[in-house]
Design a protein around this motif. Structure first.
Motif, PDB file in Angstrom:
ATOM      1  N   LEU A 201     -37.555   2.527 -79.265  1.00 55.10           N
ATOM      2  CA  LEU A 201     -36.428   2.252 -78.423  1.00 55.10           C
ATOM      3  C   LEU A 201     -36.416   3.340 -77.322  1.00 55.10           C
ATOM      4  O   LEU A 201     -36.744   4.565 -77.598  1.00 55.10           O
ATOM      5  CB  LEU A 201     -35.085   2.294 -79.120  1.00 55.10           C
ATOM      6  N   ALA A 202     -36.050   3.126 -76.106  1.00 56.07           N
ATOM      7  CA  ALA A 202     -35.931   3.985 -74.957  1.00 56.07           C
ATOM      8  C   ALA A 202     -34.855   3.924 -74.138  1.00 56.07           C
ATOM      9  O   ALA A 202     -34.072   2.842 -74.161  1.00 56.07           O
ATOM     10  CB  ALA A 202     -37.164   3.884 -74.192  1.00 56.07           C
ATOM     11  N   PRO A 203     -34.087   4.685 -73.400  1.00 60.25           N
ATOM     12  CA  PRO A 203     -33.029   4.757 -72.713  1.00 60.25           C
ATOM     13  C   PRO A 203     -33.173   3.494 -71.719  1.00 60.25           C
ATOM     14  O   PRO A 203     -34.240   3.360 -71.260  1.00 60.25           O
ATOM     15  CB  PRO A 203     -32.821   5.954 -72.113  1.00 60.25           C
ATOM     16  N   GLY A 204     -31.960   2.692 -71.392  1.00 60.66           N
ATOM     17  CA  GLY A 204     -32.015   1.622 -70.565  1.00 60.66           C
ATOM     18  C   GLY A 204     -32.253   0.260 -71.461  1.00 60.66           C
ATOM     19  O   GLY A 204     -31.994  -0.855 -70.949  1.00 60.66           O
ATOM     20  N   MET A 205     -32.573   0.069 -72.709  1.00 58.58           N
ATOM     21  CA  MET A 205     -32.902  -0.771 -73.647  1.00 58.58           C
ATOM     22  C   MET A 205     -31.558  -1.473 -74.018  1.00 58.58           C
ATOM     23  O   MET A 205     -30.635  -0.697 -74.517  1.00 58.58           O
ATOM     24  CB  MET A 205     -33.733  -0.657 -74.600  1.00 58.58           C
ATOM     25  N   ALA A 206     -31.232  -2.669 -73.979  1.00 55.90           N
ATOM     26  CA  ALA A 206     -29.948  -3.259 -74.557  1.00 55.90           C
ATOM     27  C   ALA A 206     -30.469  -4.456 -75.636  1.00 55.90           C
ATOM     28  O   ALA A 206     -31.342  -5.085 -75.455  1.00 55.90           O
ATOM     29  CB  ALA A 206     -29.312  -4.187 -73.236  1.00 55.90           C
TER      30      ALA A 206
ATOM     31  N   HIS B  50     -32.224 -13.678 -74.059  1.00 57.89           N
ATOM     32  CA  HIS B  50     -32.949 -13.046 -74.897  1.00 57.89           C
ATOM     33  C   HIS B  50     -34.389 -12.691 -74.807  1.00 57.89           C
ATOM     34  O   HIS B  50     -35.188 -13.558 -74.938  1.00 57.89           O
ATOM     35  CB  HIS B  50     -33.221 -14.514 -76.108  1.00 57.89           C
ATOM     36  N   ASP B  51     -34.474 -11.708 -73.976  1.00 57.69           N
ATOM     37  CA  ASP B  51     -35.622 -11.051 -73.706  1.00 57.69           C
ATOM     38  C   ASP B  51     -36.723 -11.010 -74.780  1.00 57.69           C
ATOM     39  O   ASP B  51     -36.124 -10.825 -76.060  1.00 57.69           O
ATOM     40  CB  ASP B  51     -35.429  -9.589 -73.028  1.00 57.69           C
ATOM     41  N   VAL B  52     -37.935 -10.957 -74.510  1.00 57.86           N
ATOM     42  CA  VAL B  52     -38.973 -10.907 -75.550  1.00 57.86           C
ATOM     43  C   VAL B  52     -39.060  -9.410 -76.177  1.00 57.86           C
ATOM     44  O   VAL B  52     -38.341  -8.454 -75.407  1.00 57.86           O
ATOM     45  CB  VAL B  52     -40.268 -11.162 -75.178  1.00 57.86           C
ATOM     46  N   SER B  53     -39.508  -9.289 -77.417  1.00 60.40           N
ATOM     47  CA  SER B  53     -39.346  -7.894 -77.808  1.00 60.40           C
ATOM     48  C   SER B  53     -40.255  -7.080 -77.002  1.00 60.40           C
ATOM     49  O   SER B  53     -41.110  -7.541 -76.846  1.00 60.40           O
ATOM     50  CB  SER B  53     -39.699  -7.868 -79.254  1.00 60.40           C
ATOM     51  N   VAL B  54     -40.075  -5.807 -77.134  1.00 60.73           N
ATOM     52  CA  VAL B  54     -40.988  -4.756 -76.695  1.00 60.73           C
ATOM     53  C   VAL B  54     -41.659  -4.088 -77.559  1.00 60.73           C
ATOM     54  O   VAL B  54     -40.700  -3.422 -78.247  1.00 60.73           O
ATOM     55  CB  VAL B  54     -40.131  -3.791 -75.612  1.00 60.73           C
ATOM     56  N   PRO B  55     -42.755  -4.097 -77.878  1.00 55.38           N
ATOM     57  CA  PRO B  55     -43.472  -3.052 -79.122  1.00 55.38           C
ATOM     58  C   PRO B  55     -43.192  -1.600 -78.549  1.00 55.38           C
ATOM     59  O   PRO B  55     -43.149  -1.169 -77.426  1.00 55.38           O
ATOM     60  CB  PRO B  55     -44.944  -3.287 -78.805  1.00 55.38           C
ATOM     61  N   GLY B  56     -43.111  -0.827 -79.384  1.00 54.01           N
ATOM     62  CA  GLY B  56     -42.739   0.586 -79.350  1.00 54.01           C
ATOM     63  C   GLY B  56     -41.468   0.998 -79.948  1.00 54.01           C
ATOM     64  O   GLY B  56     -40.273   0.252 -80.027  1.00 54.01           O
TER      65      GLY B  56
END
Length: 116
Positions: free
Chosen positions: A36-41, A28-34
């Motif tokens: 979505l980008a390729p490579g994100m799951a 459960h990775d922390v959320s990334v602001p911004g």
């Protein structure tokens, strides 16, 4: 019959968790602001859980009491039923790849799997 105001937040009575989270090395990775980008799951996982006690836990307001009174019979009818559909996705440059595509999700597929 479990929601009387589809435009409001009554659904939160029965849907007690978010509908998505990141997945990766730490599960459960922390959320990334911004954006979505390729490579994100991430997951998409709507769920509904019918617990009669949820109506008792509502704020003690006239609106909550009215809501609880109007859906109590349906809550009793469906009590202790929970359904969660979780799919895992990878965003690629070409679009979304459903990594859980091989997992049964239709009723007949699940029943067939259980008969094996």
């Amino acid at each position: 019959g479990l929601i009387t105001d589809p435009a409001g937040t009554q659904f939160k009575t029965w849907s007690t968790h978010g509908v998505s989270h990141w997945i990766g090395m730490d599960v459960h990775d922390v959320s990334v602001p911004g954006p979505l980008a390729p490579g994100m799951a991430f997951t998409i996982e709507p769920g509904i859980y019918i617990r009669e006690i949820a109506l008792e836990e509502l704020p003690k307001t006239d609106a909550s009491r009215a809501f609880a009174g109007s859906v109590q019979a349906q809550a009793r009818k469906y009590r202790n039923i929970g359904v969660r559909v979780e799919d895992s996705y990878l965003l690629t440059a070409a679009g979304l790849e459903r990594m859980s595509a091989g997992v049964p999700r239709a009723i007949d597929e699940i029943e067939d799997l259980l008969k094996r």
